[in-house]
Each structure stands twice: as C-alpha cells, then as structure tokens.
Design an enzyme around this catalytic site. Structure first.
Site, mmCIF file in Angstrom:
data_model
loop_
_atom_site.group_PDB
_atom_site.id
_atom_site.type_symbol
_atom_site.label_atom_id
_atom_site.label_comp_id
_atom_site.label_asym_id
_atom_site.label_seq_id
_atom_site.Cartn_x
_atom_site.Cartn_y
_atom_site.Cartn_z
ATOM 1 N N TYR A 1 1.460 5.198 -17.533
ATOM 2 C CA TYR A 1 0.515 6.104 -16.866
ATOM 3 C C TYR A 1 1.283 7.192 -16.129
ATOM 4 C CZ TYR A 1 1.616 3.222 -12.732
ATOM 5 O OH TYR A 1 2.261 2.557 -11.717
ATOM 6 N N ASP B 1 -26.269 -23.526 -11.964
ATOM 7 C CA ASP B 1 -27.236 -23.911 -12.988
ATOM 8 C C ASP B 1 -26.729 -25.227 -13.549
ATOM 9 O OD1 ASP B 1 -29.311 -23.232 -15.105
ATOM 10 O OD2 ASP B 1 -27.511 -23.372 -16.349
ATOM 11 N N LEU C 1 -22.558 -38.646 -23.659
ATOM 12 C CA LEU C 1 -22.133 -40.023 -23.405
ATOM 13 C C LEU C 1 -20.901 -40.003 -22.513
ATOM 14 C CD1 LEU C 1 -22.542 -40.966 -27.144
ATOM 15 C CD2 LEU C 1 -24.092 -41.665 -25.300
ATOM 16 N N TYR C 2 -21.048 -40.510 -21.303
ATOM 17 C CA TYR C 2 -19.963 -40.468 -20.312
ATOM 18 C C TYR C 2 -19.304 -41.833 -20.203
ATOM 19 C CZ TYR C 2 -21.776 -35.959 -19.048
ATOM 20 O OH TYR C 2 -22.165 -34.652 -19.095
ATOM 21 N N THR D 1 0.804 -1.220 0.000
ATOM 22 C CA THR D 1 0.000 0.000 0.000
ATOM 23 C C THR D 1 0.840 1.274 0.000
ATOM 24 O OG1 THR D 1 -1.847 -1.152 1.049
ATOM 25 C CG2 THR D 1 -1.775 1.257 1.287
ATOM 26 N N VAL E 1 0.752 -13.385 12.140
ATOM 27 C CA VAL E 1 0.019 -14.655 12.162
ATOM 28 C C VAL E 1 0.981 -15.761 11.752
ATOM 29 C CG1 VAL E 1 -1.849 -15.971 11.095
ATOM 30 C CG2 VAL E 1 -2.200 -13.574 11.714
ATOM 31 N N TYR F 1 -33.268 -30.552 -14.855
ATOM 32 C CA TYR F 1 -32.556 -29.286 -15.024
ATOM 33 C C TYR F 1 -32.958 -28.381 -13.864
ATOM 34 C CZ TYR F 1 -31.588 -24.590 -16.730
ATOM 35 O OH TYR F 1 -31.145 -23.293 -16.826
ATOM 36 N N HIS G 1 3.666 2.286 -1.049
ATOM 37 C CA HIS G 1 4.404 2.805 -2.195
ATOM 38 C C HIS G 1 3.559 2.859 -3.463
ATOM 39 C CE1 HIS G 1 4.745 -1.378 -3.260
ATOM 40 N NE2 HIS G 1 5.423 -1.643 -2.177
ATOM 41 N N HIS H 1 6.673 -3.937 -9.709
ATOM 42 C CA HIS H 1 5.965 -2.899 -10.469
ATOM 43 C C HIS H 1 6.702 -1.583 -10.203
ATOM 44 C CE1 HIS H 1 2.596 -1.285 -12.683
ATOM 45 N NE2 HIS H 1 2.419 -0.351 -11.765
HETATM 46 C C1 LIG Z 1 4.575 0.428 -7.584
HETATM 47 C C2 LIG Z 1 3.119 0.253 -7.342
HETATM 48 C C3 LIG Z 1 2.199 1.181 -7.838
HETATM 49 C C4 LIG Z 1 0.839 1.019 -7.625
HETATM 50 N N1 LIG Z 1 -0.036 1.945 -8.093
HETATM 51 C C5 LIG Z 1 -1.361 1.799 -7.875
HETATM 52 C C6 LIG Z 1 -2.298 2.780 -8.312
HETATM 53 O O1 LIG Z 1 -1.927 3.763 -8.935
HETATM 54 N N2 LIG Z 1 -3.614 2.584 -8.058
HETATM 55 C C7 LIG Z 1 -4.052 1.487 -7.382
HETATM 56 O O2 LIG Z 1 -5.259 1.345 -7.200
HETATM 57 N N3 LIG Z 1 -3.193 0.546 -6.947
HETATM 58 C C8 LIG Z 1 -1.863 0.683 -7.159
HETATM 59 N N4 LIG Z 1 -0.984 -0.260 -6.696
HETATM 60 C C9 LIG Z 1 -1.515 -1.439 -6.037
HETATM 61 C C10 LIG Z 1 -1.856 -1.219 -4.579
HETATM 62 O O3 LIG Z 1 -0.794 -0.623 -3.918
HETATM 63 C C11 LIG Z 1 -2.191 -2.568 -3.956
HETATM 64 O O4 LIG Z 1 -3.122 -3.270 -4.760
HETATM 65 C C12 LIG Z 1 -2.798 -2.426 -2.586
HETATM 66 O O5 LIG Z 1 -1.989 -1.640 -1.785
HETATM 67 C C13 LIG Z 1 -3.001 -3.791 -1.958
HETATM 68 O O6 LIG Z 1 -3.437 -3.611 -0.669
HETATM 69 P P1 LIG Z 1 -3.586 -4.850 0.301
HETATM 70 O O7 LIG Z 1 -4.159 -4.338 1.551
HETATM 71 O O8 LIG Z 1 -4.288 -5.953 -0.398
HETATM 72 O O9 LIG Z 1 -2.100 -5.398 0.486
HETATM 73 P P2 LIG Z 1 -0.890 -4.842 1.358
HETATM 74 O O10 LIG Z 1 -0.839 -3.380 1.409
HETATM 75 O O11 LIG Z 1 0.331 -5.542 0.873
HETATM 76 O O12 LIG Z 1 -1.248 -5.351 2.808
HETATM 77 C C14 LIG Z 1 -1.093 -6.669 3.226
HETATM 78 C C15 LIG Z 1 -0.597 -6.636 4.646
HETATM 79 O O13 LIG Z 1 -0.600 -7.956 5.192
HETATM 80 C C16 LIG Z 1 0.409 -7.996 6.149
HETATM 81 N N5 LIG Z 1 0.756 -9.385 6.447
HETATM 82 C C17 LIG Z 1 1.319 -10.291 5.631
HETATM 83 N N6 LIG Z 1 1.532 -11.435 6.271
HETATM 84 C C18 LIG Z 1 1.103 -11.274 7.531
HETATM 85 C C19 LIG Z 1 1.073 -12.106 8.673
HETATM 86 N N7 LIG Z 1 1.540 -13.352 8.643
HETATM 87 N N8 LIG Z 1 0.532 -11.623 9.807
HETATM 88 C C20 LIG Z 1 0.052 -10.365 9.869
HETATM 89 N N9 LIG Z 1 0.083 -9.509 8.817
HETATM 90 C C21 LIG Z 1 0.598 -9.967 7.668
HETATM 91 C C22 LIG Z 1 1.561 -7.254 5.484
HETATM 92 O O14 LIG Z 1 2.501 -6.792 6.408
HETATM 93 C C23 LIG Z 1 0.827 -6.137 4.758
HETATM 94 O O15 LIG Z 1 0.835 -4.923 5.458
HETATM 95 C C24 LIG Z 1 0.381 -0.117 -6.909
HETATM 96 C C25 LIG Z 1 1.290 -1.056 -6.432
HETATM 97 C C26 LIG Z 1 2.641 -0.880 -6.639
HETATM 98 C C27 LIG Z 1 3.586 -1.908 -6.134
#
Ligand SMILES: Cc1cc2nc3c(=O)[nH]c(=O)nc-3n(C[C@H](O)[C@H](O)[C@H](O)COP(=O)(O)OP(=O)(O)OC[C@H]3O[C@@H](n4cnc5c(N)ncnc54)[C@H](O)[C@@H]3O)c2cc1C
Length: 807
Positions: A250, A532, A635-636, A44, A173, A519, A46, A224
């Site tokens: 972009y 379905d 036919l199976y 998230t 976890v 069906y 970055h 990415h």
């Molecule tokens: C370079 C880059 C640019 C991007 N640009 C865009 C954009 O312009 N627009 C857009 O919509 N999206 C963009 N994204 C995508 C976006 O950042 C992600 O899709 C989004 O942040 C995913 O969020 P999340 O909560 O699913 O995952 P994450 O932010 O990765 O959160 C998952 C969390 O789970 C935690 N975790 C993992 N294992 C465990 C454990 N065992 N116990 C407890 N906690 C754990 C991790 O520490 C982490 O904080 C970009 C991504 C990148 C890399």
C-alpha cells in the site's frame, strides 16, 4: 489521582481516547484514561494513517464509516486538527482480483458507499506515478482518506477532556482487582482506583493486561514495516491512498514523497516473552532483509521508488489476532472487564466507530450493531496456548491481502481438537474443515460420484465445492446419514434455581416435563437474539444445552452473566466430555433399532424428547431433534465411548444405505428446511418475530429478558422479515451479504444461501422490508456481480408440514 471512577480505560492510544470521547458524549462522567507513557506512544504514533471503509462485512464497514464521519467533524467540535484528508482510495486488481472488486463494488452499494470501478488508465490519472502493468482495473472510493494518528488521538482526547474525562499520563497499571467474577478496581504506580468498569485498550499489551484480570486476550504483537521516501516528482498532497493487494503493498503521500508498506508472506512476531518496560514512543530496528520482497513489489508498481531517496524504514509493532478480526466486548471470564484491542493494522481507521460501539456496550449493555465477528467471545479456551494463537496469527497476517473465497479454510493450528470418530471419518475420505479448533468433515471424497448431481455452482462458490455435498444431501433425504457432531458446544445448567433462571433468559417455555426438548432463543433487552439453542430437561433440576461449535464461549458467558450469586445454579461446560453422533434420514429408526434394545418407536420416543437408551454397548443420552429436517437423533456418549457409538451405527447402517455426511451438506439440508443459523440469519440485531421464530416465543409464560421489547414490537408490527428467495438460475448460488434489489433499490442483504439438492433450487435468505416480503414478489439478487432474477417464496421449501421430522 482520584480514588474512584465510573470507568477506567487502560491505554491512551487512539482507541482508548476514542472510547473516552464516546462515553463522555453519551453523558457518562468520572471517566479516567490511564496511560503508562504519553498519549499515542504505543502503536498509534507510528501508524501510516490510511483510513479505508469498505471491509468484508457490513457491520465492520459501518464502523469504518462512523470513523470517517467523526474524523471529518472533529476539528470543528474540539478545536484540534486531526489532519483528516479525504483524498479517496484506489485498490488495484489483476484479472482474478477484478471479480473480487466487482463483488465489492456491488457490496459497497448495498452498504451505502459510492465506489467506482475504473479502467487502468483512469486509475493512473489519479495516481500518476504508478505503472499499470498487470492490472485490469481499479476500485475508487472517493470518501476514504488518511489522517494524522497523533492529531487524531489528541483531538479525541480533547473532546473527552472537554466533557470531564481525566487523562492521566505516566500512570502504569500494575494489577487489576477481581473478585467473584467481577472487576473492582485497578492498582497503578500512582495509587489505586476503585471502579466497576475497566476497559483494556492496551494495544499489544492487551494480553498482559488481560492476564492481570485472568482474562484471555489472544493478541500477538507483530512487526509491521513501511518505507518513507523523499519527495518524488508527480506526487501531490491530494494523491489518493493506493492498495495493490496482488503485490501485497500500500502507498500514500508523505511530504511530497511516498509511504510504502505491506503484508509480507513470512511475517515476524515480536515481544512474545514480554514487551520491554521502557517501550513507549519507540520503534524496532528496521529489517531491510524482510522488507526487500515488499520493496521489490512496491518498485514494480511505482518505478520512481527505485531512485527516490529514502528517509527511513519504520518498523513498528502492532497487535494482531488469530483470525485477523478485532477483539471487542466484555470478557467472558470477568464481568465489567471490557476489551478493545487487536486491530491488525487498522486501528486508526477503526478507532472512531469502535469507540462508539464500546461506549454503547458499556452504557446500554449491548452495541447497536451485531459485532459477533469482532466479539472476544469467539475465542475459546484453546487459544490459551500461545503457540496455537501464534500459528493462527501468522497465517492471518500473511493472508491479509489474499482473496478470501467462501468456505476457504485456515491451514494453521490444525488437528487440535479431535472427536473420537475422527480416525473413522479420515478413513472414509473426509475432507476436513475447522470450527472452534475442531476438525470436522466438510464432505467425504468417497461420496463423490455416488449420485448423479445435476447442479454445479458457478463462480466463487465453485472453488470449495464437491459433488459429494449433493450426494450426501440426497442420501440423507432418501436413506440415512451419519454425522460426527462432537464439535457441538454442550453445557449443563443444574441446581434448585436452574429452571427459574432459564425461564428468565429464554423466550420459550422450559417449564415442561422431564424428557422434553425445547428450541429457544435467548434475547437481549431490545429483543435481539443473543443465543439460539436447544434445551433438554434431563431431570427436574438438570438441563442440557446444545449450541453451535463456534458459539460455546459466547453462549456460556451470556448464561453466566445472568446466574444468581447465591450458588443455587451451576453451569458446566461438557463440550470436551461428550461425543455426539447424529443419525438422520427416513431409515434412521430402522438402523437404530438394530443396535438398541430400547423402544425407539414414535409413540415411545416422539419428536422433541430426550431418553437414555443404549447404542451397541454404550449407554447414551438420545435427543430426538434435527437440524437437517429428517427423522433421527443426536446421540451423546462419554467421549471415550463415542467411537463405539459410531461403529455400531456404521456397521448396522451400511446395508441400509447409511452414508457419512459432512458439514457442507448439513448447511444445504438445513437451508432448504428453513432452519436458521445464529450469526448469519439471526443475530443480536434481529428479533424472533422478524426472523419467523415467533412459534418459539411464549409471551404468556411470565417475565423474561427481552419480553417488553417483543410486546412493543408485536403492537407496532415488524418492519422487516426474514424471507426465503429462490433464484431463477439454479447454478447461481449466493454466499452471504449479496445485495437483494427491488429494481435498482437495495432492499436487503443475503444472510445465508445454498443450493437445495432435494428441492432443486438455489435458495437464499434475506431480511426484507414488509412491503416486498410477500411470496411472489419479484426481486433480484446480485451474485458475483451478476443480477439474478429471484422471487420471494413461502417457506420452508422442504417438508413444510414437518411430517418427516415427526415420522
Ligand atoms: C507500521 C504500522 C502502520 C500502520 N498503519 C496503519 C494504517 O495505515 N491505518 C490504520 O488504520 N492502522 C494502521 N496501523 C495500526 C494502528 O496504528 C493501530 O491499530 C492503532 O494505533 C492501535 O491503537 P490502540 O489504541 O489500540 O493501541 P496503542 O496505540 O498501542 O495504545 C495502547 C496504549 O496502552 C498503553 N499501555 C499498555 N500497558 C499499559 C499499562 N500497564 N498501564 C497503562 N497504559 C498501558 C500503551 O502505553 C499504549 O499507549 C499501523 C500500525 C503499524 C505498526
């Protein structure tokens, strides 16, 4: 740390926090979010933060629209500024892309989004630092924007906390407790928590977390990258975001400079052997070599980038999936274990809407939208192969910005699941497609030129089309067709409690004599159609269930979740054990008689019955059903004898005009016959009464899932009906989601469409309000951005008295 929670969410990224926000908004308490590092420390923090709403399907678009609505009100509600800036978005188009934009502008209208098409000059006025080379236009969506990913996560977390959610950082976890197919708790490095609901919102760690519960989560972390520049003259804070898909890049504003990222054609996976333990709030080393191609493309669009100082190149890993769609919903393997991961660099834009969908799924048992294309149950067990999942994911990433044409096939990971007839079909010139990992003939090149075909679709539908489709369609109607249907998902429900449970989860009456085929739909509590399928009673306590190739995992999970725990019912997947050869057409009986010693007359073997017969040397289970609207059989046979069935029929049928038939003709055949396709014409959002399937609902049979909702709907009457439309121009063929208009008002979207080669019409289905659903109502369908006059007609168009299937 508390020892019990109603829901434990693993992952304090934007998605986990949004789910906590929405669960608490729905009144649930005792919600815990566990985060191994700090909030937003995964993908998230970055993120580039672009938020675009218009997507390939209406429900994905609705999810994004929900996000935008939420981001706009979050600060007022929580006091934390998510940094939402509705600066609008531009999407540029070269010549070919422009037809995509025109289609999208029409689709946007259908979805309730205002999207304007601009000239190159108008686009430059909005984004003055760009060159207008090779663009013929642009799409502008003024309500799109960008958001600060950290601010957004904090705002969602604040909203959740204010309603009692506990967000625990530095809690990792380690294990997930599962027994008897249910989740019971999690173990962390700070102690254990008992719970009946766990949500895996662990981003690129989701595969690892899934493994702790024995659940397949096919996400692949991919690198990415985006570049951040120093200030550039002419770049202002309110600059719209810009996507240039033809150049794969972009842009957005950042402190007076630009962010420029993209999707390279040769992407790199990362962390395949495990993600390092300390990977939180971290980036990967910049890969300048790989970025170079994107950098060059970005400079060709924004020449000022060449001389702009570079702040840095961000290389962040993110969870991608094998088909570029999200992974949402309850895992098929474990009850109470939900997944929300695999956002393919769109998780910031999606988080708001996805949080709502997941919360509804948990609280109400199903979401308010049909999210099949994001449903984790679309991935079968064959995705357990990391190599296969990786090949698919790399392809999906590399094709992210490509134009997606109807019926375009994936090339990666092919030749995985092969039916015994496969070598035969290849030898006959099959042009293969893929479904659920199976290779399946789309059509046979050898049938091109076999018949005079008067029809040729225009526009996008012409790209992946062949006159063979028409020839195969005609041959099935006029003589007979041979179909390789081994990819069907097949399952068996057995045991003393089998009938009882099936009666409860189906809408039709299955308490019929052995040898009967029924069906039926399986409904959710709202009466929406979850599955379905056909159910054949092969013995008093043995039922064979057949469903589509792509729906096996989904349908099995739906059935399994309703099985009693007392062991009185068993569910078995027979997909890989049985081959299926289909034979249909007016000469089907004549052909079958030549290779079978059994009586296959209409009296001995009527429509909708199942019998054990022999075909050549092979004993088969023969089902007299049809998805193409002709006399014939599925036919199976045991998989090792499937080729024998194919050979026997092929040799006997050749002199009688038997032709091998591909799936594209199946689609045109079923459509002119009015047979519905789950996931398109019928979905969890639509009921059998709305879909014209009331004949397969038996309200009198006793209680069943969804009955209450159907009784209510019968009393109140339906508001919409699935209607058949015929387009005036036979060569204008819709695909899916095209708007249907009454004057200027969008009244529905096409669910599926095809040219009917026997009725010589371009046919489309759509749900329409009852006020415009009567036969004869004139409407228009917008195909390839062209308004095509159409009218509602009585259905089915072909063989409305069903004489052929009963012949
Ligand atoms: C370079 C880059 C640019 C991007 N640009 C865009 C954009 O312009 N627009 C857009 O919509 N999206 C963009 N994204 C995508 C976006 O950042 C992600 O899709 C989004 O942040 C995913 O969020 P999340 O909560 O699913 O995952 P994450 O932010 O990765 O959160 C998952 C969390 O789970 C935690 N975790 C993992 N294992 C465990 C454990 N065992 N116990 C407890 N906690 C754990 C991790 O520490 C982490 O904080 C970009 C991504 C990148 C890399």
């Amino acid at each position: 740390m508390r020892t019990h929670a109603r829901v434990v969410i693993i992952g304090g990224g934007v998605v986990g926090c949004s789910i906590a926000y929405h669960l608490t908004a729905m009144g649930w308490r005792e919600i815990v979010v566990l985060e191994r590092g700090d909030l937003a420390g995964g993908s998230t923090w970055h993120s580039a933060g672009l938020v675009g709403q218009l997507r390939s399907t209406i429900n994905l678009t609705r999810i994004m629209m929900d996000s935008v609505a939420l981001y706009a009100r979050l600060e007022g509600e929580t006091g934390v500024d998510p940094g939402w800036m509705p600066v609008g978005s531009l999407r540029l188009a070269s010549e070919e892309r422009m037809s995509e934009l025109r289609r999208q502008a029409v689709a946007a209208r259908g979805y309730g989004l205002s999207m304007e098409l601009l000239s190159p000059r108008e686009a430059v006025a909005l984004f003055p630092v760009m060159a207008d080379d090779e663009i013929v236009g642009a799409a502008y969506l003024p309500t799109d924007g960008r958001v600060d990913p950290n601010g957004l996560t904090q705002a969602l977390a604040a909203g959740a906390r204010a309603r009692g959610a506990e967000i625990i950082r530095q809690a990792r976890v380690l294990k997930i407790a599962v027994s008897a197919g249910r989740v019971h708790g999690v173990e962390t490095d700070q102690g254990a928590i008992r719970t009946e609901v766990v949500v895996n919102a662990a981003g690129m760690w989701a595969r690892e977390i899934g493994r702790m519960a024995g659940v397949l989560v096919p996400v692949v972390p991919m690198e990415h990258q985006f570049l951040v520049t120093k200030p550039i003259a002419g770049v202002s804070r309110d600059l719209p975001t810009l996507r240039d898909p033809d150049r794969l890049v972009y842009f957005r504003e950042e402190v007076g400079g630009l962010v420029a990222g993209g999707y390279e054609p040769d992407p790199a996976a990362w962390g395949l052997d495990g993600i390092p333990d300390d990977f939180t709030h971290r980036l990967l080393p910049p890969n300048w070599d790989r970025f170079e191609q994107l950098g060059r493309l970005a400079i060709s669009r924004v020449p000022a980038l060449r001389d702009a100082g570079i702040v840095r190149l961000i290389n962040g890993p993110e969870a991608f999936t094998p088909d570029g769609g999200f992974l949402l919903g309850e895992a098929p393997e474990v009850r109470g274990f939900y997944v929300a991961a695999g956002f393919n660099a769109h998780g910031i834009a999606a988080a708001g809407g996805v949080g709502k969908v997941l919360a509804e799924w948990i609280v109400e048992g199903e979401p308010h939208l049909d999210v099949w294309r994001m449903d984790i149950r679309r991935f079968g067990r064959h995705y357990r192969s990391p190599r296969y999942a990786l090949a698919k994911t790399i392809e999906a990433y590399a094709r992210h910005y490509e134009i997606h044409y109807p019926f375009q096939e994936s090339d990666a990971g092919r030749r995985l699941r092969l039916s015994p007839a496969y070598p035969r079909t290849v030898a006959l010139g099959a042009v293969m497609g893929e479904k659920g990992g199976w290779e399946r003939p789309n059509w046979y090149a050898s049938n091109e030129g076999a018949a005079e075909i008067e029809h040729e679709p225009r526009g996008w539908m012409r790209r992946f089309w062949s006159p063979a489709i028409g020839a195969e369609h005609r041959a099935t109607r006029e003589a007979a067709g041979l179909f390789d249907f081994t990819s069907f998902s097949k399952m068996e429900v057995t045991g003393p409690g089998a009938l009882r449970v099936l009666q409860y989860i189906t809408a039709n009456d299955l308490d019929k004599p052995v040898g009967t085929i029924t069906y039926t739909s399986m409904l959710n509590a709202k009466g929406g159609i979850e599955c379905d399928l056909t159910v054949s009673r092969l013995a008093a306590e043995r039922f064979l269930i057949i469903t589509g190739a792509a729906f096996g995992t989904h349908d099995m999970a739906w059935i399994r979740r309703h099985l009693p725990a007392d062991g009185s019912v068993h569910l078995r997947d027979l997909t890989g054990a049985l081959a299926c050869v289909g034979l249909w057409g007016p000469r089907a009986r004549e052909i079958l008689r030549q290779v079978s010693d059994d009586d296959v007359s209409n009296d001995a073997f009527p429509f909708l019955t199942a019998r054990e017969i022999t075909v050549g040397q092979v004993a088969v289970t023969a089902l007299r059903v049809t998805y193409v609207g002709e006399l014939g059989w599925e036919l199976y046979a045991p998989i090792e004898m499937g080729a024998g069935v194919w050979d026997a029929l092929w040799e006997a049928g050749r002199p009688l005009g038997l032709v091998p038939i591909g799936y594209r003709a199946v689609d045109t055949l079923r459509l002119e016959k009015g047979y519905r396709y789950w996931s398109a014409d019928i979905t969890p959002e639509t009921t059998p009464f709305e879909a014209g399937l009331g004949f397969a609902v038996k309200l009198q049979k006793g209680d069943f899932l969804g009955r209450e909702a159907l009784l209510r709907q019968r009393q109140e009457g339906v508001r919409q009906r699935l209607c058949c439309l015929v387009l005036d121009d036979p060569n204008a063929v819709a695909a899916m989601d095209e708007p249907v208009c009454d004057g200027d008002r969008v009244v529905g979207l096409v669910t599926s469409a095809a040219y009917g080669y026997a009725v010589h019409r371009s046919v489309a289905y759509a749900y329409l309000p009852v006020t415009v659903a009567n036969p004869g109502t004139p409407l228009t369908v917008i195909v390839d951005a062209e308004r095509i006059p159409a009218s509602v007609v009585r259905e089915p168009l072909f063989d409305p008295r069903h004489e052929r299937v009963r012949a």
